[in-house]
Design a protein around this motif. Structure first.
Motif, PDB file in Angstrom:
ATOM      1  N   ASP A 156      -0.148  -2.622  15.093  1.00 34.87           N
ATOM      2  CA  ASP A 156      -0.098  -1.205  14.515  1.00 34.87           C
ATOM      3  C   ASP A 156      -0.419  -0.773  13.196  1.00 34.87           C
ATOM      4  OD1 ASP A 156       0.257  -0.425  17.595  1.00 34.87           O
ATOM      5  OD2 ASP A 156       2.826  -0.191  16.742  1.00 34.87           O
ATOM      6  N   HIS A 157       0.083  -1.825  12.473  1.00 34.56           N
ATOM      7  CA  HIS A 157      -0.534  -1.480  10.618  1.00 34.56           C
ATOM      8  C   HIS A 157      -1.596  -2.618  10.284  1.00 34.56           C
ATOM      9  CE1 HIS A 157       3.154   0.781  10.681  1.00 34.56           C
ATOM     10  NE2 HIS A 157       4.009   0.082  11.336  1.00 34.56           N
ATOM     11  N   ARG A 158      -2.492  -3.300  11.316  1.00 34.97           N
ATOM     12  CA  ARG A 158      -3.646  -4.135  10.511  1.00 34.97           C
ATOM     13  C   ARG A 158      -4.838  -2.825   9.861  1.00 34.97           C
ATOM     14  NH1 ARG A 158      -3.466  -8.827  15.589  1.00 34.97           N
ATOM     15  NH2 ARG A 158      -0.966  -9.569  14.993  1.00 34.97           N
ATOM     16  N   GLY A 159      -5.712  -3.495   9.408  1.00 40.18           N
ATOM     17  CA  GLY A 159      -6.529  -2.523   8.349  1.00 40.18           C
ATOM     18  C   GLY A 159      -6.279  -1.669   7.349  1.00 40.18           C
ATOM     19  N   ARG A 160      -4.914  -1.792   6.999  1.00 40.74           N
ATOM     20  CA  ARG A 160      -4.361  -1.029   5.711  1.00 40.74           C
ATOM     21  C   ARG A 160      -4.557  -2.414   4.765  1.00 40.74           C
ATOM     22  NH1 ARG A 160      -0.296   2.466   8.436  1.00 40.74           N
ATOM     23  NH2 ARG A 160      -1.598   2.455  11.365  1.00 40.74           N
ATOM     24  N   GLY A 161      -4.698  -3.683   4.077  1.00 38.65           N
ATOM     25  CA  GLY A 161      -4.520  -4.494   3.309  1.00 38.65           C
ATOM     26  C   GLY A 161      -3.152  -5.642   2.931  1.00 38.65           C
ATOM     27  N   LEU A 162      -2.448  -5.087   4.218  1.00 41.38           N
ATOM     28  CA  LEU A 162      -1.657  -5.571   4.241  1.00 41.38           C
ATOM     29  C   LEU A 162      -1.732  -7.083   4.225  1.00 41.38           C
ATOM     30  CD1 LEU A 162       0.985  -3.953   6.789  1.00 41.38           C
ATOM     31  CD2 LEU A 162       1.161  -4.493   4.025  1.00 41.38           C
ATOM     32  N   GLY A 205       7.186  -0.298   7.008  1.00 41.91           N
ATOM     33  CA  GLY A 205       6.286   0.726   7.154  1.00 41.91           C
ATOM     34  C   GLY A 205       6.619   2.252   7.180  1.00 41.91           C
ATOM     35  N   TYR A 233       4.524   1.968   2.285  1.00 42.22           N
ATOM     36  CA  TYR A 233       5.141   1.712   2.686  1.00 42.22           C
ATOM     37  C   TYR A 233       5.771   0.928   1.566  1.00 42.22           C
ATOM     38  CZ  TYR A 233       1.556   0.406   6.322  1.00 42.22           C
ATOM     39  OH  TYR A 233       0.895   0.476   7.321  1.00 42.22           O
ATOM     40  N   PRO A 279       1.077  -1.429   0.120  1.00 42.75           N
ATOM     41  CA  PRO A 279       0.004   0.078  -0.041  1.00 42.75           C
ATOM     42  C   PRO A 279       0.638   1.176   0.492  1.00 42.75           C
ATOM     43  CG  PRO A 279      -0.717  -1.397   1.642  1.00 42.75           C
ATOM     44  CD  PRO A 279       1.316  -2.124   0.883  1.00 42.75           C
ATOM     45  N   ARG A 336      -9.132  -6.719   0.490  1.00 45.54           N
ATOM     46  CA  ARG A 336      -9.511  -5.739   0.159  1.00 45.54           C
ATOM     47  C   ARG A 336      -8.832  -5.482   2.528  1.00 45.54           C
ATOM     48  NH1 ARG A 336     -14.268  -6.021  -2.742  1.00 45.54           N
ATOM     49  NH2 ARG A 336     -15.336  -7.418  -1.399  1.00 45.54           N
TER      50      ARG A 336
END
Length: 316
Positions: A91-97, A68, A13, A10, A315
């Motif tokens: 800390d980086h969840r919910g961003r499609g990773l 990140g 990153y 994304p 998604r």
């Protein structure tokens, strides 16, 4: 250097293949995920290094490490055969990773000719389980991490008649490999070649011969327990426990476990842990010895003929 099929992260990153020098940083990433899921951390930090060094693994094509915006590791994926591991820092969840790395892992497995893919997800991470189910994965087995406080009351039992027990020593590697793989043939999908097996246990820096007892009957090896010790955790870990099929029912598993528990207590460890799963049928044995479940995880898998819904998984 980028992977053979580049992973596109994304915005904000950046991604590249993992390297052996990244092992400590990846361990910290995995530890952060496990603390969020169940309050614990991996037993030994050399586990990631062992995974990257397994025969047949090429980090340049079989891994992705995502950094990140702050430059710290945000996520990673490792694929080998029909197995993969994906960890996304809390800390980086919910961003499609997670969904994007899962799609990459499936594509990598297909290129390698594998027709299925599986990964283990902590039951304390419901979002990861939901992601896999939305992508067509189904539960295959349950894994448990068990623990016992040290020292264990009662001490080490007397060996059965004719049985002697001693710590692992140099030269025992090949015999221990044969016995454990013979014993695990009952439930594992394939035998591990020696080089792969050794990377998981006896060649790891945390391997602890003094807490790895072997049982012999008349000079014949009949039982093996191999342990790891991470001084930073204050706990010992049983990596392998196996008894010859024709020697079961004699109390050898209990004897080896109690011997290892005693050895770890002498080293000042406050607890000992071990992992088991549905296929071994050993959970009741460990609970009978006084071990309790610290946390559980589910192994999910699916065929790779085609994705259930690529857009939905990406998604997530």
């Amino acid at each position: 250097m980028r992977p053979s099929s580049a992973f596109v992260p994304p915005p904000g990153y950046r991604a590249r293949p993992a390297a052996p020098a990244d092992a400590d940083a990846i361990h910290r990433l995995v530890a952060a995920c496990e603390r969020t899921a169940h309050g614990g951390s991996p037993a030994a930090p050399d586990g990631v290094a062992a995974r990257l060094a397994l025969p047949g693994v090429d980090p340049a094509t079989d891994t992705v490490l995502v950094h990140g915006p702050d430059g710290a590791p945000a996520a990673w994926v490792w694929v080998r055969g029909r197995r993969c591991a994906i960890d996304v820092h809390p800390d980086h969840r919910g961003r499609g990773l997670g969904g994007a790395l899962l799609a990459w892992a499936e594509a990598r497995a297909r290129r390698a000719g594998d027709d299925r893919l599986a990964q283990t997800v902590a039951d304390g991470d419901p979002a990861a389980g939901a992601l896999l189910r939305s992508a067509g994965y189904a539960p295959l087995a349950t894994e448990w991490l068990l623990e016992i406080a040290l020292p264990v009351p009662g001490g080490v039992p007397r060996p059965p008649e004719g049985v002697t027990v001693r710590p692992f020593r140099a030269g025992d590697e090949r015999a221990a490999h044969r016995l454990t793989e013979d014993a695990f043939d009952e439930w594992q999908q394939r035998r591990k070649p020696y080089a792969e097996w050794a990377k998981h246990c006896v060649e790891r820096p945390s391997f602890t011969p003094s807490a790895s007892p072997l049982a012999f009957d008349g000079g014949r090896l009949v039982g093996v327990l191999l342990s790891l010790d991470d001084p930073g955790s204050g706990e010992g870990y049983v990596e392998r426990l196996a008894v010859r099929r024709d020697q079961r029912g004699r109390g050898l598993a209990r004897l080896l476990l109690m011997t290892a528990f005693h050895a770890f207590a002498l080293r000042g460890r406050r607890a000992c842990t071990l992992g088991t799963h549905t296929d071994t049928g050993a959970l009741s044995l460990y609970e009978h010895l006084g071990m309790t479940v610290r946390h559980s995880a589910t192994v999910y898998g699916r065929p790779l003929a085609e994705r259930a819904d690529p857009a939905q998984a990406t998604r997530a």
